[in-house]
Design a protein around this motif. Sequence first.
Motif, PDB file in Angstrom:
ATOM      1  N   MET A 158       4.641   7.291  -1.973  1.00 37.53           N
ATOM      2  CA  MET A 158       5.216   6.288  -2.865  1.00 37.53           C
ATOM      3  C   MET A 158       4.666   4.916  -2.516  1.00 37.53           C
ATOM      4  SD  MET A 158       9.221   7.345  -3.392  1.00 37.53           S
ATOM      5  CE  MET A 158       9.717   9.038  -3.768  1.00 37.53           C
ATOM      6  N   THR A 159       4.755   4.007  -3.488  1.00 39.95           N
ATOM      7  CA  THR A 159       4.242   2.653  -3.298  1.00 39.95           C
ATOM      8  C   THR A 159       5.386   1.661  -3.345  1.00 39.95           C
ATOM      9  OG1 THR A 159       2.196   3.279  -4.406  1.00 39.95           O
ATOM     10  CG2 THR A 159       2.619   0.925  -4.148  1.00 39.95           C
ATOM     11  N   PRO A 160       5.556   0.795  -2.343  1.00 42.58           N
ATOM     12  CA  PRO A 160       6.568  -0.254  -2.403  1.00 42.58           C
ATOM     13  C   PRO A 160       6.401  -1.054  -3.694  1.00 42.58           C
ATOM     14  CG  PRO A 160       5.616  -0.153  -0.214  1.00 42.58           C
ATOM     15  CD  PRO A 160       4.806   0.769  -1.076  1.00 42.58           C
ATOM     16  N   GLY A 161       7.525  -1.353  -4.334  1.00 39.07           N
ATOM     17  CA  GLY A 161       7.474  -2.053  -5.616  1.00 39.07           C
ATOM     18  C   GLY A 161       8.019  -1.186  -6.735  1.00 39.07           C
TER      19      GLY A 161
ATOM     20  N   ASP B 207      17.824   6.036   4.460  1.00 37.61           N
ATOM     21  CA  ASP B 207      17.347   5.362   5.678  1.00 37.61           C
ATOM     22  C   ASP B 207      15.836   5.503   5.824  1.00 37.61           C
ATOM     23  OD1 ASP B 207      19.914   4.596   6.272  1.00 37.61           O
ATOM     24  OD2 ASP B 207      20.297   6.247   7.677  1.00 37.61           O
ATOM     25  N   THR B 208      15.311   6.701   5.501  1.00 35.11           N
ATOM     26  CA  THR B 208      13.859   6.920   5.570  1.00 35.11           C
ATOM     27  C   THR B 208      13.129   6.008   4.603  1.00 35.11           C
ATOM     28  OG1 THR B 208      14.126   9.245   6.219  1.00 35.11           O
ATOM     29  CG2 THR B 208      12.019   8.627   5.234  1.00 35.11           C
ATOM     30  N   LEU B 209      13.668   5.876   3.393  1.00 32.34           N
ATOM     31  CA  LEU B 209      13.046   5.014   2.386  1.00 32.34           C
ATOM     32  C   LEU B 209      13.045   3.555   2.824  1.00 32.34           C
ATOM     33  CD1 LEU B 209      14.510   6.612  -0.866  1.00 32.34           C
ATOM     34  CD2 LEU B 209      12.176   6.825   0.004  1.00 32.34           C
ATOM     35  N   GLU B 210      14.114   3.122   3.525  1.00 34.64           N
ATOM     36  CA  GLU B 210      14.140   1.748   4.038  1.00 34.64           C
ATOM     37  C   GLU B 210      13.089   1.577   5.134  1.00 34.64           C
ATOM     38  OE1 GLU B 210      17.039  -1.400   6.432  1.00 34.64           O
ATOM     39  OE2 GLU B 210      17.881   0.462   5.649  1.00 34.64           O
ATOM     40  N   THR B 211      13.006   2.565   6.031  1.00 30.38           N
ATOM     41  CA  THR B 211      12.029   2.491   7.126  1.00 30.38           C
ATOM     42  C   THR B 211      10.604   2.409   6.581  1.00 30.38           C
ATOM     43  OG1 THR B 211      13.482   3.781   8.563  1.00 30.38           O
ATOM     44  CG2 THR B 211      11.155   3.672   9.175  1.00 30.38           C
ATOM     45  N   LYS B 212      10.346   3.135   5.498  1.00 30.41           N
ATOM     46  CA  LYS B 212       8.998   3.169   4.919  1.00 30.41           C
ATOM     47  C   LYS B 212       8.744   2.001   3.962  1.00 30.41           C
ATOM     48  CE  LYS B 212       7.428   6.856   6.918  1.00 30.41           C
ATOM     49  NZ  LYS B 212       6.221   6.817   7.788  1.00 30.41           N
ATOM     50  N   GLY B 213       9.765   1.147   3.729  1.00 33.42           N
ATOM     51  CA  GLY B 213       9.565  -0.019   2.883  1.00 33.42           C
ATOM     52  C   GLY B 213       9.630   0.265   1.400  1.00 33.42           C
ATOM     53  N   ILE B 214      10.176   1.426   1.029  1.00 37.02           N
ATOM     54  CA  ILE B 214      10.280   1.772  -0.384  1.00 37.02           C
ATOM     55  C   ILE B 214      11.510   1.106  -1.004  1.00 37.02           C
ATOM     56  CG2 ILE B 214      10.468   3.681  -2.050  1.00 37.02           C
ATOM     57  CD1 ILE B 214       7.812   3.508  -0.560  1.00 37.02           C
ATOM     58  N   VAL B 215      12.582   0.968  -0.224  1.00 39.00           N
ATOM     59  CA  VAL B 215      13.764   0.207  -0.654  1.00 39.00           C
ATOM     60  C   VAL B 215      14.058  -0.848   0.400  1.00 39.00           C
ATOM     61  CG1 VAL B 215      14.725   2.185  -1.904  1.00 39.00           C
ATOM     62  CG2 VAL B 215      15.428   1.794   0.467  1.00 39.00           C
ATOM     63  N   LYS B 216      14.725  -1.926  -0.033  1.00 39.21           N
ATOM     64  CA  LYS B 216      15.020  -3.003   0.903  1.00 39.21           C
ATOM     65  C   LYS B 216      16.143  -2.637   1.873  1.00 39.21           C
ATOM     66  CE  LYS B 216      13.638  -7.089  -1.778  1.00 39.21           C
ATOM     67  NZ  LYS B 216      14.136  -8.319  -2.433  1.00 39.21           N
ATOM     68  N   ASN B 217      17.164  -2.016   1.340  1.00 40.36           N
ATOM     69  CA  ASN B 217      18.362  -1.761   2.142  1.00 40.36           C
ATOM     70  C   ASN B 217      18.826  -0.325   1.907  1.00 40.36           C
ATOM     71  OD1 ASN B 217      21.204  -1.648   2.966  1.00 40.36           O
ATOM     72  ND2 ASN B 217      21.025  -3.878   3.213  1.00 40.36           N
ATOM     73  N   GLY B 218      18.712   0.503   2.937  1.00 39.47           N
ATOM     74  CA  GLY B 218      19.067   1.908   2.811  1.00 39.47           C
ATOM     75  C   GLY B 218      20.543   2.115   2.507  1.00 39.47           C
ATOM     76  N   SER B 219      21.408   1.300   3.094  1.00 45.12           N
ATOM     77  CA  SER B 219      22.855   1.446   2.878  1.00 45.12           C
ATOM     78  C   SER B 219      23.220   1.158   1.428  1.00 45.12           C
ATOM     79  CB  SER B 219      23.636   0.506   3.802  1.00 45.12           C
ATOM     80  OG  SER B 219      23.414   0.845   5.158  1.00 45.12           O
ATOM     81  N   PHE B 220      22.669   0.059   0.883  1.00 47.50           N
ATOM     82  CA  PHE B 220      22.956  -0.274  -0.513  1.00 47.50           C
ATOM     83  C   PHE B 220      22.341   0.755  -1.465  1.00 47.50           C
ATOM     84  CE2 PHE B 220      23.597  -5.082   0.396  1.00 47.50           C
ATOM     85  CZ  PHE B 220      24.912  -4.825   0.755  1.00 47.50           C
ATOM     86  N   PHE B 221      21.177   1.275  -1.102  1.00 48.15           N
ATOM     87  CA  PHE B 221      20.555   2.308  -1.948  1.00 48.15           C
ATOM     88  C   PHE B 221      21.433   3.556  -1.977  1.00 48.15           C
ATOM     89  CE2 PHE B 221      17.598   5.983  -2.356  1.00 48.15           C
ATOM     90  CZ  PHE B 221      17.208   5.754  -3.670  1.00 48.15           C
ATOM     91  N   TRP B 222      21.985   3.893  -0.807  1.00 50.02           N
ATOM     92  CA  TRP B 222      22.871   5.065  -0.738  1.00 50.02           C
ATOM     93  C   TRP B 222      24.121   4.856  -1.586  1.00 50.02           C
ATOM     94  CZ3 TRP B 222      27.712   5.670   1.987  1.00 50.02           C
ATOM     95  CH2 TRP B 222      28.170   6.990   2.006  1.00 50.02           C
TER      96      TRP B 222
ATOM     97  N   GLU C  99       0.832  -1.200   0.000  1.00 46.68           N
ATOM     98  CA  GLU C  99       0.000   0.000   0.000  1.00 46.68           C
ATOM     99  C   GLU C  99       0.871   1.256   0.000  1.00 46.68           C
ATOM    100  OE1 GLU C  99      -2.674  -0.143   3.274  1.00 46.68           O
ATOM    101  OE2 GLU C  99      -3.738  -1.927   2.562  1.00 46.68           O
ATOM    102  N   MET C 100       0.303   2.318  -0.538  1.00 42.14           N
ATOM    103  CA  MET C 100       1.011   3.591  -0.622  1.00 42.14           C
ATOM    104  C   MET C 100       1.358   4.102   0.768  1.00 42.14           C
ATOM    105  SD  MET C 100      -0.220   7.085  -2.554  1.00 42.14           S
ATOM    106  CE  MET C 100      -0.195   6.273  -4.153  1.00 42.14           C
ATOM    107  N   VAL C 101       2.550   4.654   0.901  1.00 43.95           N
ATOM    108  CA  VAL C 101       2.985   5.210   2.181  1.00 43.95           C
ATOM    109  C   VAL C 101       3.368   6.677   1.982  1.00 43.95           C
ATOM    110  CG1 VAL C 101       3.807   3.029   3.111  1.00 43.95           C
ATOM    111  CG2 VAL C 101       5.364   4.448   1.777  1.00 43.95           C
ATOM    112  N   SER C 102       3.260   7.453   3.043  1.00 46.86           N
ATOM    113  CA  SER C 102       3.607   8.876   3.008  1.00 46.86           C
ATOM    114  C   SER C 102       4.824   9.127   3.888  1.00 46.86           C
ATOM    115  CB  SER C 102       2.431   9.730   3.514  1.00 46.86           C
ATOM    116  OG  SER C 102       1.286   9.533   2.720  1.00 46.86           O
ATOM    117  N   PHE C 103       5.638  10.054   3.484  1.00 55.31           N
ATOM    118  CA  PHE C 103       6.788  10.441   4.291  1.00 55.31           C
ATOM    119  C   PHE C 103       7.212  11.848   3.892  1.00 55.31           C
ATOM    120  CE2 PHE C 103       8.347   8.301   0.529  1.00 55.31           C
ATOM    121  CZ  PHE C 103       9.398   9.092   0.095  1.00 55.31           C
TER     122      PHE C 103
END
Length: 358
Positions: free
Chosen positions: A97-100, A63-78, A46-50
């Motif tokens: 944004m929507t996970p996926g 880190d925020t995107l990882e917490t919200k489930g938008i990315v799996k791993n904040g460190s690797f995304f960075w 489901e869509m999440v807001s941040f």
Amino acid sequence: MEETRRPRLAWKIFKLFLVVLLVAFIAAAGGVAYVWNELQPPHKGEMVSFTIPAGTSSRDIADTLETKGIVKNGSFFWLYLKYKGEGARFQAGEYEMTPGMTLNEVIGKLNRGETVKEETIHFTVPEGYTLEQVAKKLEEQNAVSATAFLQLADKPPTALSEVLAGPLPTDNQVRHKLEGYLFPETYEMKKGSTAEDIMERMAEELKNKLSAIPDFDSRLKARGLTLHELLTVASLVEKESAVKEESPMIAGVIYNRLKAKMRLEIDATVQYALPEYKERLFEADLKTESPYNTYLHDGLPPGPIANPGLDSIEAALSPKDSKYLFYVTKKDGSRTHLFAETYEQHLKNIEESKKTAK
């Protein structure tokens, strides 16, 4: 015998090397697979807001995107952002944004600043509106209470002084302290804005407009006026002039009468003094006791009688030189005026105006 052992030892070392190499290859392949997996989009949800506050680093955003489930791993995304040279253009704001979503989709949305559109209110304050008219209009548009707005205009909060174009009047004869200091304009503001928010925005707009006038401070000083006096003259011009081109001429007449120690005798000041607007003023109205009645009192009224537009402010700052002391509105529907230097000529203009009445 020694020679037979050497090939066997060499073969054992070679096999050990192959084993180590295979283990390293498997480990590397596993590591690559792990990283690749961590960079894949999470399962759709489901869509999440941040919210991303201004000045947030790309690492904190990850880190925020990882917490919200938008990315799996904040460190690797960075690290992915570093590899791609991204993150510096991310824009602050509230997002949905929507996970996926793929990483590139997430990056693109942050770069474009595709934030959630806040609910807003729109309102237009016409030039020449009084504070009471502004308050009524805001209430009609369900923005704020008219009563609350006027109460605040009479006793502005201290914080408002920081955005005002100049100090407010201390004369207790002034009806509303903020009269003339709120610029007439079309505004868009966040829904739920308070009366103070709206006042600050309008006061700030006046300050911005005045600061954009070339050499404003020096020209004001050369005319020998305070800002309050200038806005007062501008409000008179605003009410008396319906045609932009005539504004400097009418401002000139006002200054000429002040210089000649003549009462201004401006109908608009009487209208401001009355409890309610009248389509037509009678002789008795002109005798209404009020410090704003320029038929009874010398000089300028205690303060502005409306919130003037930029044309009227500039006309008050740069009036047209003339010897005119009088003007009368033409009755032909043009809303322009006939000007006169003498009272005798003024009387003739009045008669001439009546002849053109439609």
